[in-house]
Motif scaffolding. Structure first.
Motif, PDB file in Angstrom:
ATOM      1  N   SER A   1       0.812  -1.203   0.000  1.00 31.05           N
ATOM      2  CA  SER A   1       0.000   0.000   0.000  1.00 31.05           C
ATOM      3  C   SER A   1       0.856   1.268   0.000  1.00 31.05           C
TER       4      SER A   1
ATOM      5  N   GLU B  53       2.273   1.758  -3.507  1.00 33.81           N
ATOM      6  CA  GLU B  53       1.256   2.198  -4.453  1.00 33.81           C
ATOM      7  C   GLU B  53       0.898   3.657  -4.250  1.00 33.81           C
ATOM      8  N   ALA B  54       0.951   4.123  -3.003  1.00 37.45           N
ATOM      9  CA  ALA B  54       0.662   5.522  -2.736  1.00 37.45           C
ATOM     10  C   ALA B  54       1.676   6.411  -3.436  1.00 37.45           C
TER      11      ALA B  54
ATOM     12  N   LYS C  85       0.917   6.433  -7.245  1.00 38.39           N
ATOM     13  CA  LYS C  85      -0.229   7.303  -7.559  1.00 38.39           C
ATOM     14  C   LYS C  85       0.176   8.771  -7.464  1.00 38.39           C
ATOM     15  N   ALA C  86       0.920   9.130  -6.435  1.00 39.52           N
ATOM     16  CA  ALA C  86       1.353  10.516  -6.282  1.00 39.52           C
ATOM     17  C   ALA C  86       2.243  10.929  -7.447  1.00 39.52           C
TER      18      ALA C  86
ATOM     19  N   GLU D 210       2.191   9.709 -10.506  1.00 40.65           N
ATOM     20  CA  GLU D 210       1.375   9.828 -11.711  1.00 40.65           C
ATOM     21  C   GLU D 210       0.640  11.162 -11.754  1.00 40.65           C
ATOM     22  N   LEU D 211       0.219  11.660 -10.598  1.00 40.87           N
ATOM     23  CA  LEU D 211      -0.529  12.915 -10.543  1.00 40.87           C
ATOM     24  C   LEU D 211       0.370  14.145 -10.572  1.00 40.87           C
TER      25      LEU D 211
END
Length: 133
Positions: free
Chosen positions: A105, A108-109, A112-113, A115-116
C-alpha cells in the motif's frame, strides 16, 4: 460463521538465534491495538490472540520481520504458517471482508502521487500556440 470463529489464538515461534527475541517481540506486539500477547520464554514462542477482522497471523509475522525479528524457518513451521495464512485468507474472503493490503500500500501511494505530479516533458502551453509558425 459465528463470531467465535473469528477469534484466533495462535503461537509465533522464533528462531534459536539471536537469543532473547521473545520478550522484545512480546513488548512490540503489545503496542498493537486489539492484540493480546502472552510470551512463553521456555518454548521460544509468543502467544497472540486477535480478532480476524482486525489482524491476521501473516500481518503480525510481517510486522515482526520488518522490525528485525527472526521467525523459525524449519519446514514444519513454514508449512504450518502457510496453512494458517491460507485458512485465514479464505475465512476473510467468505465473510466478504475487504482485502487487506500488506506492505504494497505504501508503494502504491507513491506511484499514484508520481502519476498525478507533473514531471518530465509536461508542457502547459496550449496546443495552438505550440503549432504556431
Amino acid at each position: 460463521m459465528t463470531n467465535a470463529d473469528l477469534k484466533k489464538k495462535r503461537e509465533i515461534l522464533f528462531a534459536k538465534f539471536p537469543p532473547g527475541q521473545v520478550p522484545e517481540a512480546a513488548d512490540d506486539l503489545q503496542t498493537l491495538d486489539e492484540v493480546a500477547v502472552e510470551p512463553k520464554h521456555e518454548k521460544r514462542v509468543v502467544g497472540v490472540s486477535y480478532e480476524l477482522t482486525q489482524h491476521t497471523l501473516e500481518e503480525l509475522e510481517g510486522h515482526l520481520e520488518d522490525k528485525g525479528f527472526h521467525l523459525d524457518n524449519t519446514l514444519m513451521s513454514k508449512l504450518t504458517r502457510a496453512l494458517i495464512h491460507y485458512v485465514e485468507d479464505t475465512q476473510l474472503h467468505n465473510i466478504g471482508a475487504p482485502e487487506r493490503r500488506i506492505k504494497r500500500s505504501s508503494q502504491e501511494a507513491y506511484v499514484k502521487a508520481w502519476e498525478l505530479h507533473p514531471h518530465g516533458d509536461h508542457d502547459d502551453t496550449p496546443p495552438e500556440w505550440r503549432e504556431y509558425k
